[in-house]
Motif scaffolding. Sequence first.
Motif, PDB file in Angstrom:
ATOM      1  N   LEU A 171      57.139  42.201  38.179  1.00  0.00           N
ATOM      2  CA  LEU A 171      58.127  43.255  37.973  1.00  0.00           C
ATOM      3  C   LEU A 171      59.526  42.675  37.890  1.00  0.00           C
ATOM      4  CD1 LEU A 171      58.898  46.230  37.763  1.00  0.00           C
ATOM      5  CD2 LEU A 171      58.914  46.332  40.272  1.00  0.00           C
ATOM      6  N   GLY A 172      59.829  41.722  38.763  1.00  0.00           N
ATOM      7  CA  GLY A 172      61.148  41.092  38.723  1.00  0.00           C
ATOM      8  C   GLY A 172      61.412  40.378  37.412  1.00  0.00           C
ATOM      9  N   ILE A 173      60.410  39.663  36.907  1.00  0.00           N
ATOM     10  CA  ILE A 173      60.551  38.974  35.623  1.00  0.00           C
ATOM     11  C   ILE A 173      60.754  39.987  34.501  1.00  0.00           C
ATOM     12  CG2 ILE A 173      59.306  37.614  33.890  1.00  0.00           C
ATOM     13  CD1 ILE A 173      57.974  36.114  36.245  1.00  0.00           C
ATOM     14  N   ALA A 174      59.956  41.046  34.502  1.00  0.00           N
ATOM     15  CA  ALA A 174      60.040  42.041  33.431  1.00  0.00           C
ATOM     16  C   ALA A 174      61.396  42.732  33.419  1.00  0.00           C
ATOM     17  CB  ALA A 174      58.921  43.062  33.591  1.00  0.00           C
ATOM     18  N   ILE A 175      61.885  43.142  34.592  1.00  0.00           N
ATOM     19  CA  ILE A 175      63.186  43.810  34.656  1.00  0.00           C
ATOM     20  C   ILE A 175      64.289  42.886  34.174  1.00  0.00           C
ATOM     21  CG2 ILE A 175      64.915  44.725  36.257  1.00  0.00           C
ATOM     22  CD1 ILE A 175      62.610  45.904  37.887  1.00  0.00           C
ATOM     23  N   SER A 176      64.245  41.628  34.604  1.00  0.00           N
ATOM     24  CA  SER A 176      65.275  40.670  34.191  1.00  0.00           C
ATOM     25  C   SER A 176      65.224  40.403  32.688  1.00  0.00           C
ATOM     26  CB  SER A 176      65.099  39.354  34.956  1.00  0.00           C
ATOM     27  OG  SER A 176      66.120  38.434  34.634  1.00  0.00           O
TER      28      SER A 176
END
Length: 465
Positions: A171-176
């Motif tokens: 999720l962190g990678i996708a949001i960034s």
Amino acid sequence: MAYRITLEQTRFVFPDLKTLMARATPQRSGDELAGIAASGPVERLAAQMALADLPLSEFLRHDLMQVDDDEVTALIAARHDARAFAPIASMTVGEFREWLLDPAVQHDQLQALTWGLTPEMVAAVSKIMRLQDLIAVAAKRQVVTRFRNTIGLRGRLSTRNQPNHPTDDSLGIAISAVDGLMMGSGDAVIGVNPATDTVADYIRIVQLLDDIRNHLEIPTQSCCLGHVTVALKAIEAGAPADLIFQSVAGSAKANTGFGIDLALLREAQEAGLSLKRGTLGDNVMYFETGQGAALSAEAHYGTDQQTMEARAYAVAREFRPLLVNTVVGFIGPEYLFNGKQIIRAGLEDHFCGKLLGLPMGVDVCYTNHADADQEDMDTLLTLLCAAGVNFVITVPGADDIMLNYQSLSHHDAIFARETLGRPPAPEFATWLETVGLTAADGTLRAASPALTERLSGTGLLEAAP
């Protein structure tokens, strides 16, 4: 063979070509750490004058590193094209500088010269050039590569969207990644440096990036910057890998420290090509380099760090990469002490890479214990845009939360686009306008309802394992 020159009634003697090159190098902390730098500005000037008078052909007669069985040295010798070298074969290093700066010498002549040059030749001429010389010559040379879009066209600047996360959280990678895309970053690549280096995590990351690309129909490519051996295992397991990444250096010993050799890189290139994922081209490799890498591995053999960096470009160009970038300030102040040294090194690396035929990018960056700040990075970004850099790396807020260093922000890329007039790759620029992220003139819009609609219901920005 010794090289001698008298300056201000002082006679300077440089016992061999390696010493002459090191003493002629503009001041940097890495060469001082290695004990090979000039004793001061007078000896440096004397070495630069002696180097300017040196025939370029000396670099074909002498093995600079003087190391037996170094496969990088053997590669450089094997790939040298005497016919391409012929137009400048009678020149000294100083005359070569004047030739490069001649307004009549443009892209076509530089392109034809590419395989006639050795890394040591381009490193040598860079040592007697001012910053504006490095910029002026590099700006003449275009190196265009293709995978799903076209990178390196004159007047354009591509960006790597770097959505790193300290735990590789999906999720962190996708949001960034989406955050960067909303600001127009990602036409060079959406590339993640993994915090771990397992095959399972590699597959998960490339699958996530590929899902984002497919759902949003982005004409770009993705990459997980894991070790090449991990990439090969992931490809065997069916991972949707676009680009194959590896850090490389300028000696066989340094590359061994990275866990690679030329045979392994050939295997990786063949694996990437076998997937046939490119739609516009088949440049499947992505390399990173950086001044100081060989010295930090005690694999420089007394050779100055900038020449070792140029030798790494001989490795990179062997495999027709889509992207190459120097992580110019990442290795730390032990090798590039302050903003001035980082700026100089970034322009040198870009110049040398372009002359050797590489699609050069720069990670405009520094570590928090270096004597540098974001204004130094503003300066380097602006100068690199003038020099025609292929791409730069951008992260949220200029602060990489996984690698713990300072780079450029997505906002810095907007500055380059809108103030310096450097649009992205044409296919990506069309996509930005199509989804409503940019106006017809290329300026960024505050919001994109069309992109928001594409994202809704995809599950990309929901918690993922």
